[in-house]
Design a protein around this motif. Sequence first.
Motif, PDB file in Angstrom:
ATOM      1  N   ILE A 274       9.339   2.302 -63.554  1.00 51.98           N
ATOM      2  CA  ILE A 274      10.211   3.459 -63.786  1.00 51.98           C
ATOM      3  C   ILE A 274      11.375   3.495 -62.803  1.00 51.98           C
ATOM      4  O   ILE A 274      12.543   3.617 -63.189  1.00 51.98           O
ATOM      5  N   LYS A 275      11.069   3.363 -61.507  1.00 54.25           N
ATOM      6  CA  LYS A 275      12.075   3.521 -60.460  1.00 54.25           C
ATOM      7  C   LYS A 275      12.745   2.206 -60.060  1.00 54.25           C
ATOM      8  O   LYS A 275      13.870   2.205 -59.569  1.00 54.25           O
ATOM      9  N   GLY A 276      12.014   1.110 -60.228  1.00 54.18           N
ATOM     10  CA  GLY A 276      12.462  -0.152 -59.675  1.00 54.18           C
ATOM     11  C   GLY A 276      11.707  -0.445 -58.395  1.00 54.18           C
ATOM     12  O   GLY A 276      11.169   0.468 -57.754  1.00 54.18           O
ATOM     13  N   PHE A 277      11.662  -1.705 -58.002  1.00 59.62           N
ATOM     14  CA  PHE A 277      10.886  -2.097 -56.836  1.00 59.62           C
ATOM     15  C   PHE A 277      11.476  -1.545 -55.546  1.00 59.62           C
ATOM     16  O   PHE A 277      10.762  -0.970 -54.715  1.00 59.62           O
ATOM     17  N   SER A 278      12.772  -1.693 -55.357  1.00 59.11           N
ATOM     18  CA  SER A 278      13.394  -1.277 -54.096  1.00 59.11           C
ATOM     19  C   SER A 278      13.346   0.226 -53.864  1.00 59.11           C
ATOM     20  O   SER A 278      12.978   0.678 -52.774  1.00 59.11           O
ATOM     21  N   PRO A 279      13.693   1.074 -54.854  1.00 56.74           N
ATOM     22  CA  PRO A 279      13.686   2.515 -54.606  1.00 56.74           C
ATOM     23  C   PRO A 279      12.293   3.116 -54.410  1.00 56.74           C
ATOM     24  O   PRO A 279      12.139   4.129 -53.718  1.00 56.74           O
ATOM     25  N   ALA A 280      11.286   2.540 -55.014  1.00 55.58           N
ATOM     26  CA  ALA A 280       9.933   3.098 -54.916  1.00 55.58           C
ATOM     27  C   ALA A 280       9.431   2.986 -53.476  1.00 55.58           C
ATOM     28  O   ALA A 280       9.615   1.971 -52.815  1.00 55.58           O
ATOM     29  N   ARG A 281       8.796   4.051 -52.998  1.00 58.00           N
ATOM     30  CA  ARG A 281       8.280   4.073 -51.630  1.00 58.00           C
ATOM     31  C   ARG A 281       6.750   4.003 -51.638  1.00 58.00           C
ATOM     32  O   ARG A 281       6.111   4.392 -52.609  1.00 58.00           O
ATOM     33  N   MET A 282       6.211   3.546 -50.536  1.00 57.64           N
ATOM     34  CA  MET A 282       4.758   3.460 -50.433  1.00 57.64           C
ATOM     35  C   MET A 282       4.124   4.832 -50.579  1.00 57.64           C
ATOM     36  O   MET A 282       3.062   4.982 -51.194  1.00 57.64           O
ATOM     37  N   GLU A 283       4.760   5.867 -50.012  1.00 55.45           N
ATOM     38  CA  GLU A 283       4.194   7.213 -50.139  1.00 55.45           C
ATOM     39  C   GLU A 283       4.205   7.707 -51.583  1.00 55.45           C
ATOM     40  O   GLU A 283       3.324   8.468 -52.001  1.00 55.45           O
ATOM     41  N   ASP A 284       5.207   7.252 -52.360  1.00 57.16           N
ATOM     42  CA  ASP A 284       5.241   7.606 -53.781  1.00 57.16           C
ATOM     43  C   ASP A 284       4.054   6.975 -54.514  1.00 57.16           C
ATOM     44  O   ASP A 284       3.426   7.620 -55.362  1.00 57.16           O
ATOM     45  N   VAL A 285       3.780   5.727 -54.177  1.00 62.52           N
ATOM     46  CA  VAL A 285       2.652   5.037 -54.804  1.00 62.52           C
ATOM     47  C   VAL A 285       1.343   5.707 -54.421  1.00 62.52           C
ATOM     48  O   VAL A 285       0.462   5.913 -55.266  1.00 62.52           O
ATOM     49  N   ALA A 286       1.213   6.065 -53.146  1.00 67.39           N
ATOM     50  CA  ALA A 286      -0.005   6.735 -52.686  1.00 67.39           C
ATOM     51  C   ALA A 286      -0.210   8.054 -53.419  1.00 67.39           C
ATOM     52  O   ALA A 286      -1.323   8.368 -53.864  1.00 67.39           O
ATOM     53  N   LYS A 287       0.847   8.813 -53.555  1.00 69.52           N
ATOM     54  CA  LYS A 287       0.749  10.096 -54.255  1.00 69.52           C
ATOM     55  C   LYS A 287       0.345   9.892 -55.708  1.00 69.52           C
ATOM     56  O   LYS A 287      -0.506  10.620 -56.241  1.00 69.52           O
ATOM     57  N   GLU A 288       0.954   8.916 -56.369  1.00 73.30           N
ATOM     58  CA  GLU A 288       0.630   8.638 -57.764  1.00 73.30           C
ATOM     59  C   GLU A 288      -0.824   8.193 -57.905  1.00 73.30           C
ATOM     60  O   GLU A 288      -1.492   8.515 -58.899  1.00 73.30           O
ATOM     61  N   ALA A 289      -1.326   7.475 -56.899  1.00 74.93           N
ATOM     62  CA  ALA A 289      -2.708   6.985 -56.933  1.00 74.93           C
ATOM     63  C   ALA A 289      -3.716   8.037 -56.505  1.00 74.93           C
ATOM     64  O   ALA A 289      -4.919   7.829 -56.632  1.00 74.93           O
ATOM     65  N   GLY A 290      -3.208   9.164 -55.960  1.00 77.59           N
ATOM     66  CA  GLY A 290      -4.107  10.237 -55.550  1.00 77.59           C
ATOM     67  C   GLY A 290      -4.774  10.007 -54.208  1.00 77.59           C
ATOM     68  O   GLY A 290      -5.879  10.495 -53.972  1.00 77.59           O
TER      69      GLY A 290
END
Length: 225
Positions: free
Chosen positions: A41-57
């Motif tokens: 959705i966002k692209g590799f560069s813009p996505a942050r680790m904290e965004d991934v963590a939040k999405e993963a719960g």
Amino acid sequence: MTGRPAQNRTADAAKRKPKFRRRAEARPDDILDAALKLFSIKGFSPARMEDVAKEAGISKGAIYLYFPSKKALLEGLIRRAVVPVADSALQMIAAHRGDPRPVIRKFLTMVAGAIKGPDGFAVPKLVIREAAAVPEIARMYREEVIDKALPAMTGLIAQGVEGGYIRDVDPELTVRTVIGPLFMHVLLDEVFGIRPEDGLAIDRLVDNHLTILMAGLAPERNGAR
């Protein structure tokens, strides 16, 4: 001192417990699912680790227990979606001697099946989309998949030519001919937004490609090689 019955206290404690807890061994897949969704959705560069963590719960700190960086997440996605198929195909190719056409048919069928899987199409799309901006993505995909598959397939074609099972073709260029239509199919869909009316139609593409390919590889009728 009197209190509530023990069974009531136990019931209250049970209610306070989370209704659902992820199994620890399942958590890396949860994280990879979240990463693939956000990278797509966002692209590799813009996505942050904290965004991934939040999405993963999970917490930001917890994600680093499994994946120390976004690069590690990308490696995990490639290894989960693509490498098992590539390794299985390589074992099949390495063990084969004789007419290469049945192996080529099975290889392309395996690739088509992988592309139809949950991550199978999303990961190659991500590689195509991000490779120019993030060269390490293309390098990683090459090291994990292409650099292993191309020599194996080239050797398969070469021994088929040498044994007279197929006509005298250039093994290296023939491998590009074998896999090229699948890459172009993905490229037309992802970059240009062009796809068949009935969707990706990967099975029909492979069937059509194999019909043409097998006819082209058949030995010359006069026995010339």
